[in-house]
Design a protein around this motif. Structure first.
Motif, PDB file in Angstrom:
ATOM      1  N   TYR A  81      -7.078  -3.414  -0.924  1.00  0.00           N
ATOM      2  CA  TYR A  81      -7.112  -3.627  -2.369  1.00  0.00           C
ATOM      3  C   TYR A  81      -6.447  -2.477  -3.118  1.00  0.00           C
ATOM      4  O   TYR A  81      -5.882  -2.682  -4.199  1.00  0.00           O
ATOM      5  N   ARG A  82      -6.533  -1.276  -2.556  1.00  0.00           N
ATOM      6  CA  ARG A  82      -5.851  -0.152  -3.217  1.00  0.00           C
ATOM      7  C   ARG A  82      -4.340  -0.347  -3.155  1.00  0.00           C
ATOM      8  O   ARG A  82      -3.628  -0.065  -4.117  1.00  0.00           O
ATOM      9  N   PHE A  83      -3.840  -0.841  -2.023  1.00  0.00           N
ATOM     10  CA  PHE A  83      -2.399  -1.108  -1.910  1.00  0.00           C
ATOM     11  C   PHE A  83      -1.967  -2.143  -2.949  1.00  0.00           C
ATOM     12  O   PHE A  83      -0.973  -1.957  -3.669  1.00  0.00           O
ATOM     13  N   ALA A  84      -2.734  -3.250  -3.039  1.00  0.00           N
ATOM     14  CA  ALA A  84      -2.393  -4.298  -4.008  1.00  0.00           C
ATOM     15  C   ALA A  84      -2.513  -3.778  -5.437  1.00  0.00           C
ATOM     16  O   ALA A  84      -1.641  -4.037  -6.286  1.00  0.00           O
ATOM     17  N   GLY A  85      -3.582  -3.020  -5.735  1.00  0.00           N
ATOM     18  CA  GLY A  85      -3.763  -2.492  -7.078  1.00  0.00           C
ATOM     19  C   GLY A  85      -2.689  -1.489  -7.452  1.00  0.00           C
ATOM     20  O   GLY A  85      -2.204  -1.475  -8.591  1.00  0.00           O
ATOM     21  N   ARG A 124     -15.916  -7.840 -13.567  1.00  0.00           N
ATOM     22  CA  ARG A 124     -16.118  -9.259 -13.281  1.00  0.00           C
ATOM     23  C   ARG A 124     -16.147  -9.529 -11.781  1.00  0.00           C
ATOM     24  O   ARG A 124     -16.974 -10.300 -11.282  1.00  0.00           O
ATOM     25  N   HIS A 125     -15.285  -8.908 -11.023  1.00  0.00           N
ATOM     26  CA  HIS A 125     -15.147  -9.253  -9.602  1.00  0.00           C
ATOM     27  C   HIS A 125     -15.949  -8.331  -8.686  1.00  0.00           C
ATOM     28  O   HIS A 125     -16.423  -8.760  -7.637  1.00  0.00           O
ATOM     29  N   ARG A 126     -16.028  -7.074  -8.981  1.00  0.00           N
ATOM     30  CA  ARG A 126     -16.873  -6.122  -8.254  1.00  0.00           C
ATOM     31  C   ARG A 126     -16.528  -6.028  -6.762  1.00  0.00           C
ATOM     32  O   ARG A 126     -15.513  -6.543  -6.321  1.00  0.00           O
ATOM     33  N   GLN A 127     -17.401  -5.307  -5.990  1.00  0.00           N
ATOM     34  CA  GLN A 127     -17.180  -5.013  -4.583  1.00  0.00           C
ATOM     35  C   GLN A 127     -15.783  -4.419  -4.396  1.00  0.00           C
ATOM     36  O   GLN A 127     -15.351  -3.598  -5.204  1.00  0.00           O
ATOM     37  N   PHE A 128     -15.031  -4.815  -3.362  1.00  0.00           N
ATOM     38  CA  PHE A 128     -13.753  -4.152  -3.123  1.00  0.00           C
ATOM     39  C   PHE A 128     -12.633  -4.693  -3.997  1.00  0.00           C
ATOM     40  O   PHE A 128     -11.624  -4.024  -4.193  1.00  0.00           O
ATOM     41  N   ARG A 129     -12.790  -5.886  -4.535  1.00  0.00           N
ATOM     42  CA  ARG A 129     -11.828  -6.366  -5.517  1.00  0.00           C
ATOM     43  C   ARG A 129     -11.911  -5.509  -6.781  1.00  0.00           C
ATOM     44  O   ARG A 129     -10.917  -5.356  -7.496  1.00  0.00           O
ATOM     45  N   TRP A 130     -13.102  -4.963  -7.052  1.00  0.00           N
ATOM     46  CA  TRP A 130     -13.254  -4.022  -8.166  1.00  0.00           C
ATOM     47  C   TRP A 130     -12.244  -2.893  -8.026  1.00  0.00           C
ATOM     48  O   TRP A 130     -11.588  -2.501  -8.993  1.00  0.00           O
ATOM     49  N   TYR A 131     -12.109  -2.380  -6.832  1.00  0.00           N
ATOM     50  CA  TYR A 131     -11.238  -1.238  -6.631  1.00  0.00           C
ATOM     51  C   TYR A 131      -9.782  -1.589  -6.884  1.00  0.00           C
ATOM     52  O   TYR A 131      -9.012  -0.786  -7.416  1.00  0.00           O
ATOM     53  N   GLY A 132      -9.364  -2.805  -6.509  1.00  0.00           N
ATOM     54  CA  GLY A 132      -7.985  -3.212  -6.758  1.00  0.00           C
ATOM     55  C   GLY A 132      -7.657  -3.247  -8.241  1.00  0.00           C
ATOM     56  O   GLY A 132      -6.604  -2.754  -8.675  1.00  0.00           O
ATOM     57  N   PHE A 133      -8.557  -3.816  -9.055  1.00  0.00           N
ATOM     58  CA  PHE A 133      -8.312  -3.874 -10.493  1.00  0.00           C
ATOM     59  C   PHE A 133      -8.362  -2.487 -11.124  1.00  0.00           C
ATOM     60  O   PHE A 133      -7.583  -2.186 -12.039  1.00  0.00           O
ATOM     61  N   VAL A 134      -9.282  -1.638 -10.657  1.00  0.00           N
ATOM     62  CA  VAL A 134      -9.357  -0.271 -11.181  1.00  0.00           C
ATOM     63  C   VAL A 134      -8.050   0.472 -10.920  1.00  0.00           C
ATOM     64  O   VAL A 134      -7.507   1.152 -11.801  1.00  0.00           O
TER      65      VAL A 134
END
Length: 700
Positions: A81-85, A124-134
């Motif tokens: 998710y960090r790569f995508a974010g 809204r999405h939280r967990q590891f998807r949270w990290y991608g948006f952050v």
């Protein structure tokens, strides 16, 4: 003899040493292992960035401290998710820079909207998807703010920052996966066994009636946390263990079955509690005791539960008391849930995969739910903070104002998952202040005396290890994160070190002031624990019961249970334990589970019930009364009050009368048996509504 005994004593001593080492590794050893791996990953990232002659190796170091986690799967999941974010943030930085060339005001406005939107989506999405948006939010600020007035450098800065971040991601992933890896899959297996054992013991205590109300509430609150924690661990383990990835559907079904069993146990607990005052059903009491003894014994299996259930039906068959009939029905359903858990655990233990499961049906899915008012409040709060800091930067032409904007962005993003963001950001500010002071010491006295990369790593290890250690403790995580992140950003060495203590101090002051402003804003502008916002989340929790009354039946059970437990998990994080609000939220969760599960059972029975043999007029009256009851129950949970409670009770009673009249005209076969089960559900719902401890009417 002493010579003969000497080898035995040596072997015993060696075994004691090995056992002690294993115990240490399982407790404090894990902490030191995590610190060692974090430092190793950060130094590898710094060394690679220096070797590739990137301008700011400190960005790669910062990435490792934000990314490293105790388990390999957690790092891999974060890395994905960090790569995508990061990629999305790089694209946003390029687009904003192209649209608002050398227009700082419009650029600040666009960046504010982008970061606030990403932070709201993270909530809204939280967990590891949270990290991608952050990451998508603050990467855009990290790249674009320093070059907002130099658009010719934007593309090069984007590619350079992206390369530095990717080096940090790769370093963290490789070190976590290859250097003494710890796997969440092993923890998941142990959690499954422990959770099942604890739940069976709790169920036996409930059937014996030996628990106080406070003990029950505390245990149900723990079950909520266990369900949410299991779902998170399951997703983490899927990244590191191919076998568990192939069993993901089985594990999801197991968690759903566990949620069903928890809800059914609470319903059975409530029914037993309401029977206690009668004290005239010795046969039922004896059967409940036998069930408790069987659950607590090692011989509890599917066949034993079936035999005991058949015995219960024979001994209670002649009872005309509807309370006893309802209790028997709930106990039978609870036995079915336990059997389902046993079968799923056996399938997982035997290595059965999702591909070997029969086709058809809906795939279970844990539904994470966040109230829209919480999302909107996060958007507004983040937007106001970033806009205020950016306006001050532009209005005063503050040389360190750009770093203040970046710090505000980081603070809003990293605190968005915290139930107390003001406290978390204040801790980060304190950590950043200490990082500034220590960075001054390193820049003026340590770096000039260092010659060579190994000595540089040795000099950086003590403060970074201390910061990572503090960050591992939940109560002090903000201090550690603030220190590690901002020590790396302010004072970590670059390929060409600039020995300018004045610049470091100005940047440090900018960061601390920016985060203090953020902390004040988080405490004033609709904080997550404000009563109004908690009330909105509680209303969303109650609305899950309305979903049980009105939602589409396929997959409804999974959506209802996962949504209810997820919302309650959020409330437990917001409210202080043992507070009045905490107890009230827990009471609403339990009655929502109680009524919602009964409504789903009732609707499922209604869909399968064949009443064609009954007169048409009775069928119409029955169908309309049930429809009205579903509507009134949904209205009760949406807008609880004395009036809606009375309407719901009257509607349930009308459905009971209509079902009784319909039952008299059905032959004694399967439809009649199903209708009796339908009546048991209705009676249980009525008992829940008239329970004096229920939270429907705060004034009664």
């Amino acid at each position: 003899m002493s010579f003969m005994n000497h080898p035995r004593a040596s072997r015993a001593c060696a075994r004691d040493v090995i056992d002690g080492l294993r115990d240490w590794l399982a407790t404090e050893g894990n902490v030191w292992l995590h610190l060692l791996k974090t430092l190793l990953a950060s130094f590898i990232a710094m060394g690679l960035a220096m070797r590739f002659e990137l301008s700011q190796p400190r960005i790669a170091m910062t990435t490792t401290f934000v990314l490293m986690q105790p388990f390999s799967g957690m790092v891999l999941a974060k890395s994905v998710y960090r790569f995508a974010g990061t990629a999305l943030g790089m694209l946003a930085a390029l687009v904003l820079g192209a649209l608002f060339v050398q227009t700082a005001e419009l650029y600040a406005l666009g960046l504010t909207v982008w970061v606030a939107a990403c932070t709201a989506l993270a909530v809204r999405h939280r967990q590891f998807r949270w990290y991608g948006f952050v990451l998508a939010g603050y990467t855009a600020a990290l790249i674009g703010v320093p070059v907002v007035t130099a658009p010719d450098q934007l593309l090069l800065a984007t590619l350079t920052r992206g390369a530095e971040v990717m080096i940090g991601i790769l370093s963290s992933s490789v070190v976590s996966a290859l250097v003494l890896p710890r796997h969440a899959s092993a923890r998941l297996t142990a959690t499954l066994a422990q959770r099942e054992s604890d739940f069976i013991a709790f169920a036996a205590s409930v059937l014996r009636g030996g628990l106080t109300r406070r003990a029950r509430e505390r245990r149900y609150a723990n079950l909520v946390e266990e369900i949410a924690g299991f779902e998170s661990t399951r997703r983490i383990a899927a990244y590191e263990n191919p076998s568990l990835r192939r069993q993901s559907l089985l594990l999801a079904r197991l968690n759903n079955a566990f949620m069903d069993a928890c809800a059914r146990l609470h319903a059975l607990d409530q029914c037993i509690k309401r029977l206690r005052s009668l004290d005239e059903h010795p046969a039922l009491a004896a059967c409940l005791g036998e069930h408790a003894n069987l659950l607590a014994s090692s011989r509890c299996d599917e066949l034993a539960l079936a035999r005991l259930g058949a015995s219960l039906d024979e001994r209670i068959a002649d009872s005309s008391n509807i309370d006893v009939t309802t209790c028997v029905e709930l106990l039978d359903r609870f036995n079915g849930d336990i059997v389902r858990l046993m079968r799923l655990r056996s399938s997982i233990a035997n290595g059965q995969h999702d591909a070997s499961l029969p086709a058809g049906g809906t795939s279970p899915r844990y539904v994470a739910t966040t109230n829209r008012f919480v999302i909107a409040a996060t958007f507004v709060r983040s937007g106001i903070v970033i806009a205020a800091v950016a306006w001050f930067w532009i209005a005063t032409a503050w040389p360190s104002g750009g770093l203040a904007v970046i710090a505000a962005t980081l603070a809003c993003a990293l605190s968005s998952a915290s139930a107390r963001p003001a406290k978390f950001v204040a801790q980060m500010a304190a950590g950043a202040a200490f990082a500034t002071m220590l960075g001054y010491v390193y820049l003026c006295h340590v770096y000039p005396a260092i010659d060579g990369f190994p000595l540089l790593c040795a000099a950086l290890a003590p403060p970074l290890a201390a910061g990572a250690f503090v960050a591992m403790r939940p109560a002090t995580a903000g201090y550690g994160i603030g220190f590690c992140v901002f020590f790396c950003l302010l004072a970590a060495p670059d390929n060409a070190i600039v020995y300018d203590p004045g610049l470091l101090l100005n940047n440090g002051i900018a960061i601390v002031v920016s985060m203090l402003v953020t902390a004040i804003a988080c405490a004033i502008i609709v904080p997550p624990h404000t009563p109004w916002l908690v009330g909105k989340t509680l209303a969303a929790l109650r609305a899950q019961a309305a979903l049980a009354c009105e939602g589409r039946l396929p997959g409804l059970n999974e959506r209802f249970h996962s949504g209810t437990h997820d919302l309650m998990s959020q409330l437990l994080g917001l409210l202080l334990p043992s507070s009045r609000e905490h107890r009230r939220a827990l009471a609403w969760m339990l009655v929502t589970l109680e009524a919602g599960q009964a409504m789903i059972d009732l609707r499922t029975l209604r869909a399968a019930l064949n009443v064609d043999d009954a007169p048409v007029s009775l069928r119409i009256v029955w169908s309309s009364s049930v429809a009205q009851m579903l509507h009134d129950m949904a209205m009760l949970f949406r807008t609880p009050s004395s009036a809606t409670l009375r309407r719901a009770i009257n509607a349930v009673v009308s459905s009971i009368f209509a079902s009784d009249a319909l039952l008299e005209h059905l032959p004694s076969h399967q439809p009649a048996r199903d209708l009796r089960r339908f009546l048991a559900c209705l009676h249980f719902i009525r008992s829940a509504l008239v329970d004096p401890t229920a939270p429907f009417d705060a004034q009664r």
